[in-house]
Design an enzyme around this catalytic site. Structure first.
Site, PDB file in Angstrom:
ATOM      1  N   ARG A 116      46.631  52.151  57.763  1.00 13.09           N
ATOM      2  CA  ARG A 116      45.768  53.188  57.172  1.00 13.09           C
ATOM      3  C   ARG A 116      44.369  52.593  57.172  1.00 13.09           C
ATOM      4  O   ARG A 116      44.092  51.650  56.418  1.00 13.09           O
ATOM      5  CB  ARG A 116      46.222  53.549  55.757  1.00 13.09           C
ATOM      6  CG  ARG A 116      45.228  54.433  55.038  1.00 13.09           C
ATOM      7  CD  ARG A 116      45.781  55.137  53.829  1.00 13.09           C
ATOM      8  NE  ARG A 116      46.645  56.230  54.226  1.00 13.09           N
ATOM      9  CZ  ARG A 116      47.047  57.202  53.407  1.00 13.09           C
ATOM     10  NH1 ARG A 116      46.650  57.218  52.148  1.00 13.09           N
ATOM     11  NH2 ARG A 116      47.829  58.169  53.842  1.00 13.09           N
ATOM     12  N   HIS A 143      45.458  62.348  60.846  1.00 12.27           N
ATOM     13  CA  HIS A 143      46.599  61.973  60.001  1.00 12.27           C
ATOM     14  C   HIS A 143      47.875  62.562  60.632  1.00 12.27           C
ATOM     15  O   HIS A 143      48.495  63.476  60.101  1.00 12.27           O
ATOM     16  CB  HIS A 143      46.377  62.528  58.588  1.00 12.27           C
ATOM     17  CG  HIS A 143      47.256  61.917  57.539  1.00 12.27           C
ATOM     18  ND1 HIS A 143      48.134  60.879  57.790  1.00 12.27           N
ATOM     19  CD2 HIS A 143      47.381  62.201  56.213  1.00 12.27           C
ATOM     20  CE1 HIS A 143      48.762  60.558  56.665  1.00 12.27           C
ATOM     21  NE2 HIS A 143      48.331  61.340  55.699  1.00 12.27           N
ATOM     22  N   GLN A 146      51.397  62.968  58.771  1.00 15.65           N
ATOM     23  CA  GLN A 146      51.409  64.060  57.801  1.00 15.65           C
ATOM     24  C   GLN A 146      51.714  65.385  58.485  1.00 15.65           C
ATOM     25  O   GLN A 146      52.555  66.177  58.014  1.00 15.65           O
ATOM     26  CB  GLN A 146      50.040  64.151  57.103  1.00 15.65           C
ATOM     27  CG  GLN A 146      49.936  65.307  56.137  1.00 15.65           C
ATOM     28  CD  GLN A 146      50.872  65.148  54.955  1.00 15.65           C
ATOM     29  OE1 GLN A 146      50.826  64.129  54.278  1.00 15.65           O
ATOM     30  NE2 GLN A 146      51.708  66.131  54.678  1.00 15.65           N
ATOM     31  N   ASP A 234      43.464  71.018  51.962  1.00 16.52           N
ATOM     32  CA  ASP A 234      43.445  69.599  51.573  1.00 16.52           C
ATOM     33  C   ASP A 234      42.251  69.410  50.647  1.00 16.52           C
ATOM     34  O   ASP A 234      41.397  70.304  50.519  1.00 16.52           O
ATOM     35  CB  ASP A 234      43.331  68.734  52.859  1.00 16.52           C
ATOM     36  CG  ASP A 234      43.443  67.238  52.577  1.00 16.52           C
ATOM     37  OD1 ASP A 234      43.897  66.849  51.483  1.00 16.52           O
ATOM     38  OD2 ASP A 234      43.068  66.446  53.473  1.00 16.52           O
ATOM     39  N   CYS A 273      48.834  68.433  51.833  1.00 15.29           N
ATOM     40  CA  CYS A 273      49.390  67.087  52.064  1.00 15.29           C
ATOM     41  C   CYS A 273      49.473  66.272  50.781  1.00 15.29           C
ATOM     42  O   CYS A 273      50.236  65.318  50.718  1.00 15.29           O
ATOM     43  CB  CYS A 273      48.570  66.363  53.123  1.00 15.29           C
ATOM     44  SG  CYS A 273      46.878  66.005  52.615  1.00 15.29           S
ATOM     45  N   ARG A 301      57.939  63.619  54.429  1.00 20.62           N
ATOM     46  CA  ARG A 301      57.271  62.418  54.947  1.00 20.62           C
ATOM     47  C   ARG A 301      58.307  61.327  55.208  1.00 20.62           C
ATOM     48  O   ARG A 301      58.239  60.610  56.201  1.00 20.62           O
ATOM     49  CB  ARG A 301      56.208  61.906  53.958  1.00 20.62           C
ATOM     50  CG  ARG A 301      55.000  62.811  53.753  1.00 20.62           C
ATOM     51  CD  ARG A 301      54.140  62.964  54.992  1.00 20.62           C
ATOM     52  NE  ARG A 301      53.690  61.702  55.534  1.00 20.62           N
ATOM     53  CZ  ARG A 301      52.638  61.004  55.088  1.00 20.62           C
ATOM     54  NH1 ARG A 301      51.894  61.480  54.117  1.00 20.62           N
ATOM     55  NH2 ARG A 301      52.289  59.853  55.654  1.00 20.62           N
TER      56      ARG A 301
HETATM   57  N1   CP Z   1      49.470  62.760  52.038  1.00 18.36           N
HETATM   58  C1   CP Z   1      49.300  61.429  52.009  1.00 18.36           C
HETATM   59  O1   CP Z   1      49.133  60.763  53.033  1.00 18.36           O
HETATM   60  O2   CP Z   1      49.356  60.905  50.757  1.00 18.36           O
HETATM   61  P1   CP Z   1      49.028  59.409  50.338  1.00 18.36           P
HETATM   62  O3   CP Z   1      47.533  59.219  50.442  1.00 18.36           O
HETATM   63  O4   CP Z   1      49.506  59.318  48.915  1.00 18.36           O
HETATM   64  O5   CP Z   1      49.739  58.459  51.239  1.00 18.36           O
HETATM   65  N1  NVA Z   2      41.909  64.086  53.737  1.00 17.25           N
HETATM   66  C1  NVA Z   2      42.492  63.201  52.755  1.00 17.25           C
HETATM   67  C2  NVA Z   2      43.952  63.056  52.971  1.00 17.25           C
HETATM   68  C3  NVA Z   2      44.667  62.235  51.946  1.00 17.25           C
HETATM   69  C4  NVA Z   2      46.120  62.056  52.256  1.00 17.25           C
HETATM   70  C5  NVA Z   2      41.796  61.860  52.809  1.00 17.25           C
HETATM   71  O1  NVA Z   2      41.518  61.369  53.912  1.00 17.25           O
HETATM   72  O2  NVA Z   2      41.513  61.294  51.759  1.00 17.25           O
END
Ligand code: CP
Ligand code: NVA
Length: 315
Positions: A116, A143, A146, A234, A273, A301
């Site tokens: 990440r 992502h 997701q 989101d 998400c 997930r």
């Molecule tokens: N939706 C998602 O990726 O959640 P987290 O940031 O909690 O991993």
């Molecule tokens: N768009 C959000 C998604 C979190 C899972 C972010 O990048 O923070």
């Protein structure tokens, strides 16, 4: 240097744009099968075949996570393998060791790397230098894990997603980009209702158009939602975004609320998400209401991560 090419059957999972439809369908169908196999067991269940018993996964987080962290760790556990969770700032990576060096060192210790990353370029650098599969667990650009879980969830509720009408209302962010990739891959119609300032990157919309995608950008959420099978949104403030007050003011007209959902089909779905900011991008009555499938979406997930791991190892 691997230059994104791994020795078969190993594969990176970097973006939905890099998959073909056969691969994408294989991942969805295997996730369904693995989900069914786990039904009726405790969450600590280990698949009797232990298909990843000789596999380990390093999970690197440069940003916070709840769902991605727990679902990947439980996924590899349930398949018989091992996970190591690493916070980017606790690693030498956080003190300036290069991504390329980190990739090569970790490739000698583990069988796959999940990242990440603050920057998509770090993910690409990891994939270029790692000799084991690299998985995109969210970047500032996309992502994909997701949205694979979202497609699985949609199909569980409403059947094949091909030709269905999906509407994105809100920020044209990283999750929206993966939805654009998914629309091309799975053949659904995608209308994005976003303010001009927070529309998805033009080159991604052009990529979709050049690849036969039915992807439309509008600035009118009510018109977009008319006849929709699914509305997705989101947070308006993604990790790393600045100027929250300005963003909230600009994005306010794109809130998913009861009035917007009234434009959709009777049996339409609402997806998010998570984490959600109730009262901003979505109201309580929608996220807790009859259209919402957010808990299935979150649970999926786990099932999709298992399938993605298996696919990366060619199993
Ligand atoms: N939706 C998602 O990726 O959640 P987290 O940031 O909690 O991993
Ligand atoms: N768009 C959000 C998604 C979190 C899972 C972010 O990048 O923070």
């Amino acid at each position: 240097m691997s230059n994104f090419i791994l020795s078969p059957p190993y594969r990176h999972f970097l973006d939905l744009a890099a998959l073909n439809v056969g691969e994408a369908r294989e991942i969805i169908e295997k996730a369904r099968a693995l989900k069914a196999a786990g039904q009726g067991h405790g969450k600590g269940y280990i698949h009797p075949d232990q298909p990843l018993a000789d596999r380990s996964l390093a999970m690197i987080f440069e940003k916070p996570s709840t769902r991605t962290r727990v679902s990947f760790e439980m996924a590899i556990h349930q398949l018989g393998g091992t996970a190591i969770v690493l916070q980017g700032n606790d690693m030498q990576l956080g003190r300036g060791e290069t991504v390329a060096d980190t990739a090569q060192v970790l490739s000698g210790f583990v069988d796959a790397i999940m990242l990440r990353a603050d920057s998509h370029d770090s993910l690409l650098e990891m994939a270029e230098y790692a000799t084991v599969p690299v998985i995109n667990a969210l970047t500032d650009f996309s992502h994909p894990c997701q949205v694979m879980a979202d497609v699985l969830t949609f199909e569980e509720h409403l059947g094949p997603i091909r030709d269905k009408k999906i509407v994105w209302s809100g920020d044209g962010n990283n999750v929206a980009v993966s939805w654009i990739h998914a629309a091309v891959l799975f053949g659904c119609e995608l209308t994005l209702a976003c303010p001009k300032q927070f529309s998805p990157p033009t080159q991604i919309l052009e990529w979709a158009a050049n690849n036969g995608g039915r992807v439309t950008l509008t600035h009118d959420p009510a018109a977009a939602a008319t006849g929709a099978d699914c509305v997705v949104t989101d947070t308006w403030i993604s990790m790393g975004d600045r100027n929250p007050e300005e963003r909230i003011a600009i994005l306010a007209p794109f809130q998913v609320n009861r009035k917007l959902m009234r434009q959709t089909k009777k049996d339409s779905l609402f997806m998010h998400c998570l984490p959600a900011h109730r009262g901003d991008e979505v109201t309580d009555e929608v996220i807790d209401g009859p259209h919402s499938v957010i808990w299935d979406e979150a649970e999926n997930r786990l099932h999709i991560q298992k399938s993605i791991l298996m696919w990366c190892f060619g199993r």
